[in-house]
Design a protein around this motif. Structure first.
Motif, PDB file in Angstrom:
ATOM      1  N   ILE A   1       0.684  -1.203   0.147  1.00  0.00           N
ATOM      2  CA  ILE A   1       0.054   0.007   0.029  1.00  0.00           C
ATOM      3  C   ILE A   1       0.818   1.157   0.049  1.00  0.00           C
ATOM      4  O   ILE A   1       1.934   1.181   0.700  1.00  0.00           O
ATOM      5  N   TYR A   2       0.669   2.055  -0.906  1.00  0.00           N
ATOM      6  CA  TYR A   2       1.498   3.309  -1.105  1.00  0.00           C
ATOM      7  C   TYR A   2       0.460   4.636  -0.279  1.00  0.00           C
ATOM      8  O   TYR A   2      -0.961   4.432  -0.444  1.00  0.00           O
ATOM      9  N   THR A   3       1.173   5.187   0.712  1.00  0.00           N
ATOM     10  CA  THR A   3       0.373   6.010   1.502  1.00  0.00           C
ATOM     11  C   THR A   3       1.094   7.531   1.608  1.00  0.00           C
ATOM     12  O   THR A   3       2.205   7.686   1.164  1.00  0.00           O
ATOM     13  N   SER A   4       0.444   8.375   2.446  1.00  0.00           N
ATOM     14  CA  SER A   4       1.197   9.513   2.872  1.00  0.00           C
ATOM     15  C   SER A   4       0.412   9.914   4.131  1.00  0.00           C
ATOM     16  O   SER A   4      -0.515   9.289   4.607  1.00  0.00           O
ATOM     17  N   PRO A   5       1.547  10.370   5.185  1.00  0.00           N
ATOM     18  CA  PRO A   5       0.831  10.541   6.683  1.00  0.00           C
ATOM     19  C   PRO A   5      -0.474  10.924   6.788  1.00  0.00           C
ATOM     20  O   PRO A   5      -0.962  10.947   7.818  1.00  0.00           O
ATOM     21  N   LEU A   6      -0.698  12.155   6.008  1.00  0.00           N
ATOM     22  CA  LEU A   6      -1.963  12.948   6.323  1.00  0.00           C
ATOM     23  C   LEU A   6      -3.219  12.425   5.766  1.00  0.00           C
ATOM     24  O   LEU A   6      -4.354  13.093   5.612  1.00  0.00           O
ATOM     25  N   CYS A   7      -3.198  11.282   5.006  1.00  0.00           N
ATOM     26  CA  CYS A   7      -4.059  10.740   4.182  1.00  0.00           C
ATOM     27  C   CYS A   7      -5.181  10.052   4.889  1.00  0.00           C
ATOM     28  O   CYS A   7      -4.667   8.900   5.209  1.00  0.00           O
ATOM     29  N   GLY A   8      -6.474  10.534   5.378  1.00  0.00           N
ATOM     30  CA  GLY A   8      -7.480   9.702   5.898  1.00  0.00           C
ATOM     31  C   GLY A   8      -7.824   8.601   5.205  1.00  0.00           C
ATOM     32  O   GLY A   8      -8.257   7.559   5.994  1.00  0.00           O
ATOM     33  N   TYR A   9      -7.843   8.347   3.843  1.00  0.00           N
ATOM     34  CA  TYR A   9      -8.364   7.305   3.201  1.00  0.00           C
ATOM     35  C   TYR A   9      -7.266   5.982   3.315  1.00  0.00           C
ATOM     36  O   TYR A   9      -7.401   5.090   3.430  1.00  0.00           O
ATOM     37  N   CYS A  10      -6.131   6.643   3.548  1.00  0.00           N
ATOM     38  CA  CYS A  10      -4.559   5.790   3.763  1.00  0.00           C
ATOM     39  C   CYS A  10      -5.112   5.137   5.072  1.00  0.00           C
ATOM     40  O   CYS A  10      -4.806   3.835   5.168  1.00  0.00           O
ATOM     41  N   HIS A  11      -5.506   5.782   6.060  1.00  0.00           N
ATOM     42  CA  HIS A  11      -5.565   5.322   7.536  1.00  0.00           C
ATOM     43  C   HIS A  11      -6.536   4.312   7.419  1.00  0.00           C
ATOM     44  O   HIS A  11      -6.649   3.236   7.982  1.00  0.00           O
ATOM     45  N   ALA A  12      -7.870   4.646   6.698  1.00  0.00           N
ATOM     46  CA  ALA A  12      -8.997   3.836   6.546  1.00  0.00           C
ATOM     47  C   ALA A  12      -8.606   2.361   5.867  1.00  0.00           C
ATOM     48  O   ALA A  12      -9.171   1.460   6.486  1.00  0.00           O
ATOM     49  N   ALA A  13      -7.594   2.436   4.921  1.00  0.00           N
ATOM     50  CA  ALA A  13      -7.195   1.194   4.177  1.00  0.00           C
ATOM     51  C   ALA A  13      -6.382   0.348   5.031  1.00  0.00           C
ATOM     52  O   ALA A  13      -6.839  -0.783   5.042  1.00  0.00           O
ATOM     53  N   LYS A  14      -5.681   1.099   5.860  1.00  0.00           N
ATOM     54  CA  LYS A  14      -4.826   0.235   6.819  1.00  0.00           C
ATOM     55  C   LYS A  14      -5.637  -0.526   7.788  1.00  0.00           C
ATOM     56  O   LYS A  14      -5.423  -1.570   8.347  1.00  0.00           O
ATOM     57  N   ARG A  15      -6.650   0.352   8.473  1.00  0.00           N
ATOM     58  CA  ARG A  15      -7.693  -0.197   9.280  1.00  0.00           C
ATOM     59  C   ARG A  15      -8.371  -1.457   8.635  1.00  0.00           C
ATOM     60  O   ARG A  15      -8.367  -2.479   9.376  1.00  0.00           O
ATOM     61  N   LEU A  16      -8.862  -1.409   7.644  1.00  0.00           N
ATOM     62  CA  LEU A  16      -9.522  -2.372   6.905  1.00  0.00           C
ATOM     63  C   LEU A  16      -8.796  -3.759   6.789  1.00  0.00           C
ATOM     64  O   LEU A  16      -9.112  -4.693   7.065  1.00  0.00           O
ATOM     65  N   LEU A  17      -7.492  -3.444   6.383  1.00  0.00           N
ATOM     66  CA  LEU A  17      -6.419  -4.650   6.224  1.00  0.00           C
ATOM     67  C   LEU A  17      -6.230  -5.227   7.548  1.00  0.00           C
ATOM     68  O   LEU A  17      -6.518  -6.283   7.697  1.00  0.00           O
ATOM     69  N   ALA A  18      -5.752  -4.226   8.484  1.00  0.00           N
ATOM     70  CA  ALA A  18      -5.793  -4.801   9.803  1.00  0.00           C
ATOM     71  C   ALA A  18      -6.745  -5.596  10.400  1.00  0.00           C
ATOM     72  O   ALA A  18      -6.643  -6.552  11.116  1.00  0.00           O
ATOM     73  N   ALA A  19      -8.076  -5.030  10.259  1.00  0.00           N
ATOM     74  CA  ALA A  19      -9.213  -6.017  10.739  1.00  0.00           C
ATOM     75  C   ALA A  19      -9.457  -7.273  10.128  1.00  0.00           C
ATOM     76  O   ALA A  19      -9.872  -7.948  10.608  1.00  0.00           O
ATOM     77  N   LYS A  20      -8.817  -7.405   8.733  1.00  0.00           N
ATOM     78  CA  LYS A  20      -8.965  -8.634   8.128  1.00  0.00           C
ATOM     79  C   LYS A  20      -8.029  -9.531   8.567  1.00  0.00           C
ATOM     80  O   LYS A  20      -7.790 -10.682   8.114  1.00  0.00           O
ATOM     81  N   GLY A  21      -6.899  -9.095   9.413  1.00  0.00           N
ATOM     82  CA  GLY A  21      -5.665  -9.717   9.814  1.00  0.00           C
ATOM     83  C   GLY A  21      -4.626 -10.135   8.695  1.00  0.00           C
ATOM     84  O   GLY A  21      -4.007 -10.721   8.900  1.00  0.00           O
ATOM     85  N   ALA A  22      -4.726  -9.022   8.010  1.00  0.00           N
ATOM     86  CA  ALA A  22      -3.827  -8.759   6.844  1.00  0.00           C
ATOM     87  C   ALA A  22      -2.621  -8.157   7.088  1.00  0.00           C
ATOM     88  O   ALA A  22      -2.681  -7.052   7.417  1.00  0.00           O
ATOM     89  N   SER A  23      -1.479  -8.636   6.883  1.00  0.00           N
ATOM     90  CA  SER A  23      -0.171  -7.882   6.976  1.00  0.00           C
ATOM     91  C   SER A  23       0.242  -7.145   5.437  1.00  0.00           C
ATOM     92  O   SER A  23      -0.308  -7.717   4.578  1.00  0.00           O
ATOM     93  N   PHE A  24       0.845  -6.204   5.665  1.00  0.00           N
ATOM     94  CA  PHE A  24       1.016  -5.328   4.424  1.00  0.00           C
ATOM     95  C   PHE A  24       2.388  -4.627   4.448  1.00  0.00           C
ATOM     96  O   PHE A  24       2.880  -4.250   5.613  1.00  0.00           O
ATOM     97  N   VAL A  25       3.010  -4.263   3.339  1.00  0.00           N
ATOM     98  CA  VAL A  25       4.159  -3.356   3.357  1.00  0.00           C
ATOM     99  C   VAL A  25       3.601  -2.057   2.978  1.00  0.00           C
ATOM    100  O   VAL A  25       2.890  -1.784   1.941  1.00  0.00           O
ATOM    101  N   GLU A  26       4.089  -0.994   3.757  1.00  0.00           N
ATOM    102  CA  GLU A  26       3.296   0.141   3.265  1.00  0.00           C
ATOM    103  C   GLU A  26       4.798   1.035   3.035  1.00  0.00           C
ATOM    104  O   GLU A  26       5.963   1.125   3.480  1.00  0.00           O
ATOM    105  N   TYR A  27       4.321   1.988   1.790  1.00  0.00           N
ATOM    106  CA  TYR A  27       5.632   2.826   1.285  1.00  0.00           C
ATOM    107  C   TYR A  27       4.877   4.325   1.418  1.00  0.00           C
ATOM    108  O   TYR A  27       4.029   4.582   0.777  1.00  0.00           O
ATOM    109  N   ASP A  28       5.605   5.096   2.108  1.00  0.00           N
ATOM    110  CA  ASP A  28       5.380   6.520   2.332  1.00  0.00           C
ATOM    111  C   ASP A  28       5.935   7.270   1.140  1.00  0.00           C
ATOM    112  O   ASP A  28       7.187   7.566   0.777  1.00  0.00           O
ATOM    113  N   VAL A  29       4.937   8.017   0.119  1.00  0.00           N
ATOM    114  CA  VAL A  29       5.564   8.375  -1.059  1.00  0.00           C
ATOM    115  C   VAL A  29       5.465  10.062  -0.939  1.00  0.00           C
ATOM    116  O   VAL A  29       5.882  10.795  -1.724  1.00  0.00           O
ATOM    117  N   SER A  30       5.304  10.407   0.249  1.00  0.00           N
ATOM    118  CA  SER A  30       5.129  11.822   0.711  1.00  0.00           C
ATOM    119  C   SER A  30       6.551  12.587   0.598  1.00  0.00           C
ATOM    120  O   SER A  30       6.370  13.814   0.005  1.00  0.00           O
TER     121      SER A  30
END
Length: 86
Positions: free
Chosen positions: A6-35
């Motif tokens: 998942i490509y993200t930036s720190p102030l992105c609300g949709y990024c945080h929502a995506a990470k929460r959904l994946l975490a709720a599913k028990g999915a681990s992911f690699v995050e890339y901060d493009v900011s």
């Protein structure tokens, strides 16, 4: 479980929502901060067919899109299958 990126930036609300959904599913992911990394953002855009907004989510070799795209897959009952495919 497939590789999830998942490509993200720190102030992105949709990024945080995506990470929460994946975490709720028990999915681990690699995050890339493009900011602060223009090269990483260019790489993301190349992989995402020119899409420049974050988040951009990849499950295995498949480009899912942004949070709204992933949430739509979840609401349609299709996300869990993608997260468990090998």
């Amino acid at each position: 479980m497939p590789n999830i990126e998942i490509y993200t930036s720190p102030l992105c609300g949709y990024c945080h929502a995506a990470k929460r959904l994946l975490a709720a599913k028990g999915a681990s992911f690699v995050e890339y901060d493009v900011s602060r990394d223009p090269k990483l953002r260019q790489d993301m855009m190349g992989r995402a067919n020119g899409r420049h907004t974050v988040p951009q989510i990849f499950i295995g070799a498949r480009h899912i899109g942004g949070f709204d795209d992933m949430a739509a897959l979840d609401h349609a009952g299709k996300l869990d299958a993608l997260l468990t495919d090998n």
